[in-house]
Design a protein around this motif. Structure first.
Motif, PDB file in Angstrom:
ATOM      1  N   CYS A  96       0.840  -1.210   0.000  1.00 57.56           N
ATOM      2  CA  CYS A  96       0.000   0.000   0.000  1.00 57.56           C
ATOM      3  C   CYS A  96       0.873   1.257   0.000  1.00 57.56           C
ATOM      4  CB  CYS A  96      -0.924   0.006   1.214  1.00 57.56           C
ATOM      5  SG  CYS A  96      -2.133  -1.336   1.234  1.00 57.56           S
ATOM      6  N   TYR A  97       1.977   1.212   0.760  1.00 57.71           N
ATOM      7  CA  TYR A  97       2.879   2.362   0.808  1.00 57.71           C
ATOM      8  C   TYR A  97       3.444   2.660  -0.584  1.00 57.71           C
ATOM      9  CZ  TYR A  97       7.028   5.153   1.652  1.00 57.71           C
ATOM     10  OH  TYR A  97       7.983   6.143   1.588  1.00 57.71           O
ATOM     11  N   TYR A  98       3.771   1.615  -1.336  1.00 52.72           N
ATOM     12  CA  TYR A  98       4.310   1.827  -2.687  1.00 52.72           C
ATOM     13  C   TYR A  98       3.374   2.701  -3.511  1.00 52.72           C
ATOM     14  CZ  TYR A  98       5.315   0.964  -7.596  1.00 52.72           C
ATOM     15  OH  TYR A  98       5.569   1.145  -8.941  1.00 52.72           O
ATOM     16  N   GLY A 134       2.452  17.691   7.672  1.00 52.12           N
ATOM     17  CA  GLY A 134       0.991  17.558   7.597  1.00 52.12           C
ATOM     18  C   GLY A 134       0.525  17.353   6.180  1.00 52.12           C
ATOM     19  N   GLY A 135      -0.029  18.397   5.603  1.00 53.19           N
ATOM     20  CA  GLY A 135      -0.593  18.282   4.271  1.00 53.19           C
ATOM     21  C   GLY A 135      -2.031  17.804   4.324  1.00 53.19           C
ATOM     22  N   PRO A 136      -2.675  17.690   3.181  1.00 53.83           N
ATOM     23  CA  PRO A 136      -4.077  17.265   3.154  1.00 53.83           C
ATOM     24  C   PRO A 136      -4.217  15.839   3.663  1.00 53.83           C
ATOM     25  CG  PRO A 136      -3.127  17.257   0.948  1.00 53.83           C
ATOM     26  CD  PRO A 136      -2.120  17.898   1.833  1.00 53.83           C
ATOM     27  N   PRO A 137      -5.212  15.559   4.510  1.00 54.13           N
ATOM     28  CA  PRO A 137      -5.382  14.211   5.072  1.00 54.13           C
ATOM     29  C   PRO A 137      -6.015  13.268   4.052  1.00 54.13           C
ATOM     30  CG  PRO A 137      -7.107  15.665   5.878  1.00 54.13           C
ATOM     31  CD  PRO A 137      -6.198  16.520   5.036  1.00 54.13           C
ATOM     32  N   ILE A 138      -5.191  12.875   3.068  1.00 55.86           N
ATOM     33  CA  ILE A 138      -5.696  12.036   1.984  1.00 55.86           C
ATOM     34  C   ILE A 138      -4.993  10.679   1.952  1.00 55.86           C
ATOM     35  CG2 ILE A 138      -6.086  11.925  -0.517  1.00 55.86           C
ATOM     36  CD1 ILE A 138      -5.862  14.961  -0.589  1.00 55.86           C
ATOM     37  N   GLY A 139      -3.758  10.622   2.446  1.00 52.45           N
ATOM     38  CA  GLY A 139      -2.954   9.411   2.315  1.00 52.45           C
ATOM     39  C   GLY A 139      -3.574   8.174   2.930  1.00 52.45           C
ATOM     40  N   TRP A 140      -4.448   8.360   3.909  1.00 51.04           N
ATOM     41  CA  TRP A 140      -5.076   7.212   4.575  1.00 51.04           C
ATOM     42  C   TRP A 140      -5.842   6.322   3.616  1.00 51.04           C
ATOM     43  CZ3 TRP A 140     -10.396   6.940   4.222  1.00 51.04           C
ATOM     44  CH2 TRP A 140     -11.051   8.128   3.873  1.00 51.04           C
ATOM     45  N   ILE A 141      -6.313   6.901   2.509  1.00 45.34           N
ATOM     46  CA  ILE A 141      -7.119   6.147   1.543  1.00 45.34           C
ATOM     47  C   ILE A 141      -6.362   4.914   1.043  1.00 45.34           C
ATOM     48  CG2 ILE A 141      -8.173   6.258  -0.759  1.00 45.34           C
ATOM     49  CD1 ILE A 141      -8.683   9.253  -0.200  1.00 45.34           C
ATOM     50  N   PHE A 142      -5.049   5.060   0.877  1.00 47.11           N
ATOM     51  CA  PHE A 142      -4.261   3.977   0.289  1.00 47.11           C
ATOM     52  C   PHE A 142      -4.134   2.767   1.207  1.00 47.11           C
ATOM     53  CE2 PHE A 142      -3.011   7.806  -1.937  1.00 47.11           C
ATOM     54  CZ  PHE A 142      -3.016   7.395  -3.257  1.00 47.11           C
ATOM     55  N   TYR A 143      -4.427   2.941   2.492  1.00 43.89           N
ATOM     56  CA  TYR A 143      -4.315   1.822   3.430  1.00 43.89           C
ATOM     57  C   TYR A 143      -5.663   1.158   3.706  1.00 43.89           C
ATOM     58  CZ  TYR A 143       0.284   3.803   4.044  1.00 43.89           C
ATOM     59  OH  TYR A 143       1.551   4.277   3.807  1.00 43.89           O
ATOM     60  N   MET A 144      -6.731   1.672   3.128  1.00 47.06           N
ATOM     61  CA  MET A 144      -8.044   1.066   3.329  1.00 47.06           C
ATOM     62  C   MET A 144      -8.133  -0.369   2.803  1.00 47.06           C
ATOM     63  SD  MET A 144     -10.003   3.027   5.098  1.00 47.06           S
ATOM     64  CE  MET A 144      -8.501   3.394   6.000  1.00 47.06           C
ATOM     65  N   PRO A 145      -7.403  -0.735   1.731  1.00 51.56           N
ATOM     66  CA  PRO A 145      -7.463  -2.139   1.285  1.00 51.56           C
ATOM     67  C   PRO A 145      -7.041  -3.143   2.352  1.00 51.56           C
ATOM     68  CG  PRO A 145      -6.541  -0.781  -0.454  1.00 51.56           C
ATOM     69  CD  PRO A 145      -6.660   0.101   0.758  1.00 51.56           C
ATOM     70  N   LYS A 199      17.441  13.376 -14.983  1.00 43.18           N
ATOM     71  CA  LYS A 199      16.268  13.013 -15.780  1.00 43.18           C
ATOM     72  C   LYS A 199      16.015  11.510 -15.773  1.00 43.18           C
ATOM     73  CE  LYS A 199      14.116  13.712 -20.290  1.00 43.18           C
ATOM     74  NZ  LYS A 199      14.247  14.312 -21.654  1.00 43.18           N
ATOM     75  N   ILE A 200      17.063  10.704 -15.879  1.00 44.22           N
ATOM     76  CA  ILE A 200      16.899   9.259 -15.949  1.00 44.22           C
ATOM     77  C   ILE A 200      16.415   8.673 -14.623  1.00 44.22           C
ATOM     78  CG2 ILE A 200      19.280   8.693 -15.282  1.00 44.22           C
ATOM     79  CD1 ILE A 200      19.176   6.435 -17.373  1.00 44.22           C
ATOM     80  N   TYR A 201      16.629   9.408 -13.515  1.00 49.98           N
ATOM     81  CA  TYR A 201      16.293   8.897 -12.191  1.00 49.98           C
ATOM     82  C   TYR A 201      14.962   9.403 -11.637  1.00 49.98           C
ATOM     83  CZ  TYR A 201      21.239   7.455 -11.845  1.00 49.98           C
ATOM     84  OH  TYR A 201      22.463   6.864 -12.038  1.00 49.98           O
ATOM     85  N   VAL A 202      14.427  10.454 -12.216  1.00 45.76           N
ATOM     86  CA  VAL A 202      13.232  11.084 -11.644  1.00 45.76           C
ATOM     87  C   VAL A 202      12.048  10.112 -11.623  1.00 45.76           C
ATOM     88  CG1 VAL A 202      11.489  12.873 -12.046  1.00 45.76           C
ATOM     89  CG2 VAL A 202      13.913  13.438 -12.182  1.00 45.76           C
ATOM     90  N   ASP A 203      11.327  10.087 -10.487  1.00 48.54           N
ATOM     91  CA  ASP A 203      10.124   9.278 -10.319  1.00 48.54           C
ATOM     92  C   ASP A 203      10.396   7.786 -10.496  1.00 48.54           C
ATOM     93  OD1 ASP A 203       8.744  11.598  -9.851  1.00 48.54           O
ATOM     94  OD2 ASP A 203       7.949  11.770 -11.879  1.00 48.54           O
ATOM     95  N   LYS A 204      11.412   7.304  -9.798  1.00 53.32           N
ATOM     96  CA  LYS A 204      11.754   5.887  -9.803  1.00 53.32           C
ATOM     97  C   LYS A 204      11.916   5.390  -8.366  1.00 53.32           C
ATOM     98  CE  LYS A 204      12.052   5.647 -14.334  1.00 53.32           C
ATOM     99  NZ  LYS A 204      11.081   4.868 -15.134  1.00 53.32           N
ATOM    100  N   ASN A 205      11.773   4.056  -8.198  1.00 47.61           N
ATOM    101  CA  ASN A 205      12.099   3.366  -6.945  1.00 47.61           C
ATOM    102  C   ASN A 205      11.293   3.893  -5.753  1.00 47.61           C
ATOM    103  OD1 ASN A 205      13.904   2.279  -8.740  1.00 47.61           O
ATOM    104  ND2 ASN A 205      15.749   2.926  -7.649  1.00 47.61           N
ATOM    105  N   TYR A 206      10.012   3.559  -5.739  1.00 50.30           N
ATOM    106  CA  TYR A 206       9.097   4.074  -4.719  1.00 50.30           C
ATOM    107  C   TYR A 206       8.974   3.182  -3.479  1.00 50.30           C
ATOM    108  CZ  TYR A 206       7.336   6.992  -8.567  1.00 50.30           C
ATOM    109  OH  TYR A 206       7.212   7.867  -9.604  1.00 50.30           O
ATOM    110  N   GLY A 207       9.507   1.968  -3.518  1.00 47.49           N
ATOM    111  CA  GLY A 207       9.308   1.026  -2.425  1.00 47.49           C
ATOM    112  C   GLY A 207       9.792   1.558  -1.089  1.00 47.49           C
ATOM    113  N   GLY A 208       9.189   1.056   0.003  1.00 46.34           N
ATOM    114  CA  GLY A 208       9.623   1.434   1.341  1.00 46.34           C
ATOM    115  C   GLY A 208      10.609   0.441   1.902  1.00 46.34           C
TER     116      GLY A 208
END
Length: 414
Positions: A96-98, A134-145, A199-208
């Motif tokens: 879910c974190y990914y 903080g930020g908007p309280p939205i991230g919780w949605i991803f852990y609902m599964p 450029k080649i590295y941007v938005d890669k490797n999201y795992g925790g």
């Protein structure tokens, strides 16, 4: 007390060890201003957490209780005391974190919060503690599964803490590649890629914890010897103020929404792909990206006595933070809020001192005056230490910033 809070002293010891090795070996991984900037952002995140209530548990626990008859019927019987159950919980949480992490890079509003972790132009263990407030309280949605497998809240919390604690150690440049680990786990090598702005590295490797998810879903990129990582974000923060760090992208989006004439853009730019800007707003307020071919880290030159003063103040804030977190359960909400506000003000002014910002000269005096005035609102046992601290700090600051010919907190001129 949470596992993450208990781990903080060990994080600090590891940072001190890496710093000592850095100075001994001459690696050049640490700069005082950037390290204090990252640690200040981390402190602000932890102390503001005392005043926030997690939306995840407010939603998750009632839904779990509602579904308990179903869980009993199908035989879900998780136990925190069972090691295999904990391992499976960490795997499920990390999956879910990914997706949460990936969306944080792909949607403007999510990126505004997560960006804070990527702003440092250095990469060392202090970067790991650079977390948003903080930020908007939205991230919780991803852990609902996780409700689908009947994961109890206590296992969810523990798995989340383990996932976060694991990620600390991968924020280092001196751990080499270990080939078999690169296939399975998030490692310092593949996480360095994640923090790079090449450029080649941007938005890669999201795992925790596991890099397997990136390999499965097409977001994996190996660290290349021919492409050294350049750390930071393409539109740099250029500040060591933790409040400015947290507001950077929100401010930019708000200005874009104000300046664009398109009502569609005003309403949707927050949820568009990261980096999207209305054409008219971008024309009115161009924000150039880094020139990676001529990249220079933000490193304002400030007089050594001022840097040492900022370091001393940061050590005081760190000690006060540990005390506040440790005794938070014994304090009322108002006392906690006063402590958080005073610490936050100190972190902001200290960041400005490290920039040589003109605000810092009178801002530090104002902070000390407010601290003195607020002393009666804090526990009585703190009155004498606070009086000694404010008197000593005031005298030293007056000497540094006001006394003597040409005293200033501005940058050193060449």
């Amino acid at each position: 007390m949470s596992l993450v809070t208990l781990a903080i002293p060990f994080f600090l010891i590891a940072i001190l060890v890496e710093l000592a090795l850095d100075r001994w070996r001459g690696w050049g991984l640490y700069r005082l201003n950037d390290a204090i900037g990252s640690l200040s952002v981390g402190i602000l995140s932890r102390i503001t957490g005392l005043l926030r209530k997690g939306v995840l548990l407010l939603v998750y626990i009632p839904l779990y209780e509602l579904l308990e008859p179903y869980y009993r019927a199908v035989g879900f019987n998780w136990s925190l005391d069972n090691g295999w159950h904990l391992l499976l919980a960490v795997l499920a949480y990390d999956f879910c974190y990914y997706w949460k992490h990936r969306m944080a890079h792909e949607i403007n509003l999510f990126w505004a919060d997560h960006l804070v972790h990527h702003q440092s132009e250095d990469y060392n263990l202090t970067t790991a503690l650079r977390q948003p407030s903080g930020g908007p309280p939205i991230g919780w949605i991803f852990y609902m599964p996780l409700l689908l497998i009947g994961l109890p809240a206590e296992l969810l919390i523990t798995a989340g803490a383990i996932d976060l604690i694991y990620q600390f150690w991968v924020h280092t440049q001196k751990f080499p590649k270990v080939r078999w680990m690169e296939w399975i786990f998030v490692t310092p090598s593949n996480h360095r890629v994640h923090h790079a702005q090449n450029k080649i590295y941007v938005d890669k490797n999201y795992g925790g914890v596991l890099i397997v998810w990136d390999r499965l879903f097409g977001s994996y990129q190996e660290e290349l010897e021919k492409e050294p990582c350049i750390y930071g974000v393409r539109k740099p923060l250029n500040s060591f103020d933790p409040l400015a760090a947290n507001l950077q992208h929100y401010k930019r989006m708000a200005l874009d929404a104000w300046h664009t004439k398109s009502w569609r853009d005003k309403l949707t730019l927050w949820f568009r792909r990261t980096g999207y800007r209305p054409a008219d707003a971008e024309a009115a307020m161009p924000v150039p990206s880094c020139d990676l071919d001529n990249f220079r880290r933000y490193d304002p030159e400030v007089r050594r006595p001022l840097r040492l003063y900022a370091l001393a103040q940061h050590l005081c804030y760190s000690a006060a933070t540990l005390a506040l977190l440790w005794y938070a359960g014994e304090l009322g909400y108002i006392e906690q809020a006063v402590g958080v506000a005073l610490l936050a003000a100190g972190l902001v002014v200290n960041g400005r001192i490290l920039e040589g910002h003109r605000f810092a000269r009178y801002g530090e005096l104002a902070r000390l005056a407010v601290l003195t005035a607020a002393a009666p609102l804090l526990p009585a046992v703190l009155f004498a230490p606070l009086a000694a601290y404010t008197a000593a700090s005031g005298l030293v600051w007056w000497r540094l910033a006001f006394a003597g010919k040409g005293a200033t907190v501005g940058p050193v001129s060449d």
